[in-house]
Design a protein around this motif. Sequence first.
Motif, PDB file in Angstrom:
ATOM      1  N   VAL A   1     -83.109 -45.125   8.028  1.00 21.07           N
ATOM      2  CA  VAL A   1     -82.602 -45.006   9.391  1.00 21.07           C
ATOM      3  C   VAL A   1     -83.735 -44.415  10.223  1.00 21.07           C
ATOM      4  N   LEU A   2     -84.212 -45.195  11.195  1.00 22.63           N
ATOM      5  CA  LEU A   2     -85.376 -44.804  11.996  1.00 22.63           C
ATOM      6  C   LEU A   2     -84.897 -44.343  13.363  1.00 22.63           C
ATOM      7  N   VAL A   3     -85.129 -43.073  13.662  1.00 22.39           N
ATOM      8  CA  VAL A   3     -84.602 -42.484  14.899  1.00 22.39           C
ATOM      9  C   VAL A   3     -85.752 -42.004  15.770  1.00 22.39           C
ATOM     10  N   ASP A   4     -85.684 -42.321  17.046  1.00 21.17           N
ATOM     11  CA  ASP A   4     -86.662 -41.810  18.008  1.00 21.17           C
ATOM     12  C   ASP A   4     -86.036 -41.955  19.396  1.00 21.17           C
ATOM     13  N   ARG A   5     -86.668 -41.309  20.385  1.00 19.97           N
ATOM     14  CA  ARG A   5     -86.114 -41.469  21.740  1.00 19.97           C
ATOM     15  C   ARG A   5     -86.555 -42.793  22.366  1.00 19.97           C
ATOM     16  N   LEU A   6     -87.498 -43.483  21.733  1.00 15.99           N
ATOM     17  CA  LEU A   6     -87.941 -44.784  22.236  1.00 15.99           C
ATOM     18  C   LEU A   6     -86.849 -45.831  22.016  1.00 15.99           C
ATOM     19  N   SER A   7     -87.052 -47.032  22.570  1.00 14.60           N
ATOM     20  CA  SER A   7     -86.050 -48.086  22.390  1.00 14.60           C
ATOM     21  C   SER A   7     -86.058 -48.565  20.940  1.00 14.60           C
ATOM     22  N   GLU A   8     -84.950 -49.191  20.534  1.00 17.59           N
ATOM     23  CA  GLU A   8     -84.840 -49.631  19.136  1.00 17.59           C
ATOM     24  C   GLU A   8     -85.900 -50.672  18.793  1.00 17.59           C
ATOM     25  N   SER A   9     -86.225 -51.554  19.746  1.00 18.99           N
ATOM     26  CA  SER A   9     -87.261 -52.553  19.452  1.00 18.99           C
ATOM     27  C   SER A   9     -88.630 -51.882  19.313  1.00 18.99           C
ATOM     28  N   GLU A  10     -88.903 -50.862  20.127  1.00 18.90           N
ATOM     29  CA  GLU A  10     -90.186 -50.142  19.998  1.00 18.90           C
ATOM     30  C   GLU A  10     -90.257 -49.405  18.653  1.00 18.90           C
ATOM     31  N   ILE A  11     -89.150 -48.808  18.253  1.00 18.93           N
ATOM     32  CA  ILE A  11     -89.136 -48.093  16.961  1.00 18.93           C
ATOM     33  C   ILE A  11     -89.460 -49.081  15.842  1.00 18.93           C
ATOM     34  N   LEU A  12     -88.788 -50.231  15.869  1.00 18.89           N
ATOM     35  CA  LEU A  12     -88.978 -51.225  14.793  1.00 18.89           C
ATOM     36  C   LEU A  12     -90.392 -51.796  14.809  1.00 18.89           C
ATOM     37  N   SER A  13     -90.982 -51.898  16.019  1.00 19.52           N
ATOM     38  CA  SER A  13     -92.332 -52.484  16.106  1.00 19.52           C
ATOM     39  C   SER A  13     -93.368 -51.582  15.434  1.00 19.52           C
ATOM     40  N   ARG A  14     -93.062 -50.301  15.281  1.00 22.01           N
ATOM     41  CA  ARG A  14     -94.020 -49.371  14.654  1.00 22.01           C
ATOM     42  C   ARG A  14     -93.740 -49.165  13.166  1.00 22.01           C
ATOM     43  N   PHE A  15     -92.737 -49.865  12.648  1.00 17.28           N
ATOM     44  CA  PHE A  15     -92.331 -49.666  11.249  1.00 17.28           C
ATOM     45  C   PHE A  15     -92.922 -50.761  10.371  1.00 17.28           C
ATOM     46  N   VAL A  16     -93.635 -50.346   9.344  1.00 17.19           N
ATOM     47  CA  VAL A  16     -94.140 -51.306   8.358  1.00 17.19           C
ATOM     48  C   VAL A  16     -93.522 -50.932   7.023  1.00 17.19           C
ATOM     49  N   GLY A  17     -92.413 -51.603   6.688  1.00 20.68           N
ATOM     50  CA  GLY A  17     -91.689 -51.282   5.460  1.00 20.68           C
ATOM     51  C   GLY A  17     -92.264 -52.009   4.263  1.00 20.68           C
ATOM     52  N   SER A  18     -91.593 -51.888   3.124  1.00 18.92           N
ATOM     53  CA  SER A  18     -92.055 -52.580   1.921  1.00 18.92           C
ATOM     54  C   SER A  18     -91.867 -54.081   2.125  1.00 18.92           C
ATOM     55  N   SER A  19     -92.633 -54.875   1.379  1.00 18.59           N
ATOM     56  CA  SER A  19     -92.551 -56.330   1.562  1.00 18.59           C
ATOM     57  C   SER A  19     -91.158 -56.835   1.218  1.00 18.59           C
ATOM     58  N   SER A  20     -90.446 -56.085   0.354  1.00 21.02           N
ATOM     59  CA  SER A  20     -89.103 -56.542  -0.021  1.00 21.02           C
ATOM     60  C   SER A  20     -88.010 -55.944   0.877  1.00 21.02           C
ATOM     61  N   SER A  21     -88.402 -55.033   1.807  1.00 22.29           N
ATOM     62  CA  SER A  21     -87.352 -54.416   2.627  1.00 22.29           C
ATOM     63  C   SER A  21     -86.850 -55.439   3.651  1.00 22.29           C
ATOM     64  N   SER A  22     -85.549 -55.457   3.862  1.00 22.00           N
ATOM     65  CA  SER A  22     -84.949 -56.442   4.754  1.00 22.00           C
ATOM     66  C   SER A  22     -84.229 -55.711   5.885  1.00 22.00           C
ATOM     67  N   ASP A  23     -83.747 -56.486   6.856  1.00 17.06           N
ATOM     68  CA  ASP A  23     -82.992 -55.871   7.949  1.00 17.06           C
ATOM     69  C   ASP A  23     -81.805 -55.083   7.411  1.00 17.06           C
ATOM     70  N   ALA A  24     -81.260 -55.561   6.282  1.00 21.31           N
ATOM     71  CA  ALA A  24     -80.087 -54.886   5.715  1.00 21.31           C
ATOM     72  C   ALA A  24     -80.420 -53.477   5.229  1.00 21.31           C
ATOM     73  N   GLN A  25     -81.711 -53.206   5.032  1.00 21.24           N
ATOM     74  CA  GLN A  25     -82.099 -51.879   4.513  1.00 21.24           C
ATOM     75  C   GLN A  25     -82.703 -50.981   5.586  1.00 21.24           C
ATOM     76  N   THR A  26     -82.699 -51.455   6.837  1.00 26.06           N
ATOM     77  CA  THR A  26     -83.354 -50.700   7.911  1.00 26.06           C
ATOM     78  C   THR A  26     -82.477 -50.694   9.153  1.00 26.06           C
ATOM     79  N   LEU A  27     -82.327 -49.517   9.741  1.00 23.37           N
ATOM     80  CA  LEU A  27     -81.538 -49.391  10.966  1.00 23.37           C
ATOM     81  C   LEU A  27     -82.323 -48.527  11.946  1.00 23.37           C
ATOM     82  N   ALA A  28     -82.584 -49.033  13.142  1.00 23.33           N
ATOM     83  CA  ALA A  28     -83.247 -48.231  14.180  1.00 23.33           C
ATOM     84  C   ALA A  28     -82.196 -47.747  15.166  1.00 23.33           C
ATOM     85  N   ILE A  29     -82.274 -46.455  15.518  1.00 24.13           N
ATOM     86  CA  ILE A  29     -81.309 -45.899  16.478  1.00 24.13           C
ATOM     87  C   ILE A  29     -82.066 -45.098  17.531  1.00 24.13           C
ATOM     88  N   SER A  30     -81.953 -45.529  18.769  1.00 21.95           N
ATOM     89  CA  SER A  30     -82.564 -44.787  19.864  1.00 21.95           C
ATOM     90  C   SER A  30     -81.695 -43.564  20.174  1.00 21.95           C
TER      91      SER A  30
END
Length: 281
Positions: free
Chosen positions: A45-74
């Motif tokens: 769960v990735l939390v920041d005051r930035l927008s959810e798309s900005e949070i996700l743009s800075r995230f480099v997860g594992s090659s096997s990580s999928s949307d189902a394993q990641t949630l961004a919350i502004s």
Amino acid sequence: MSPVNENRGLDIFSLKGKTVLVTGAAGLIGSEISGTMSVAGAKMVLVDRLSESEILSRFVGSSSSSDAQTLAISTDITDRASVDLMITRSVDRFKKIDVLVHLAAIDAKFDTETPDGADGRFESFPIELWKRSIDVNITGTFNVTQSICNQMLAQGSGNIILTASTYSLVGPNNDLYIPPPPAKPMVKPVDYVATKSFIPSYTRYLATHYAKQGIRVNCIAPHGVENDNPEWFKENFAKMSPMGRMSSASELNGPFIFLASDASSYMTGSTLVVDGGWTAW
Ligand SMILES: NC(=O)c1ccc[n+]([C@@H]2O[C@H](COP(=O)([O-])OP(=O)(O)OC[C@H]3O[C@@H](n4cnc5c(N)ncnc54)[C@H](O)[C@@H]3O)[C@@H](O)[C@H]2O)c1
């Protein structure tokens, strides 16, 4: 057999099956740690005051990580309703939150956060900036930890990692912030030192309060993480550091994984210092 003997092998560092919530996930350390924890098997769960798309743009997860394993919350951590909603959304998605890594803070950089012309010196430091840091760094930490502790109590377990600083432990040596002339000397502003000083004691407060209820609480004290710093700053730092250099953000991966994993199962109330020896002399 003692529990120590059962803990052999590198599996004890795995985060597989754990849900980790990182605040300040879009920042310098947060983006590095979040990617590494994903590689170690965590749902993020990735939390920041930035927008959810900005949070996700800075995230480099594992090659096997999928949307189902990641949630961004502004989320703005100074806003309690927003923090409570962040916990609700995380639990709706992943059922529980095993680990909190709380990084979000204002780190008033000596050269950018003070008003025009100010050098951050104590005698002229603006009360508005003092109050803003208290709001984010202290009240924000209270909001996030109180809300998540209620969730962790309901789950019967949890693991909290807060972020201190060497300036939680020692005062700044302002020789670090002296550029070559004719530029003016600067100082590390007082708001950061004041609001980071509370972290180790707050960690001990929560750790002892919840030690018998399955919630561990520790903090990490990093120092001097390199981030496009000017050459003069890196040279000053090298002269004052026992290890003679700044750290890279990736050198915090091991300490954070250690505290987030079962490898540190008997640790609570600790401050893990990762400062290249800065506070050792
Ligand atoms: N970088 C270092 O050298 C260093 C050294 C010691 C301690 N620390 C600590 O490590 C932590 C992370 O530092 P960093 O260098 O990655 O900082 P950073 O400024 O790069 O990241 C901080 C993140 O927190 C977010 N944030 C700020 N206010 C917020 C709010 N009200 N609500 C939600 N999110 C908010 C910002 O958007 C940013 O993405 C901080 O607590 C800092 O004090 C850093």
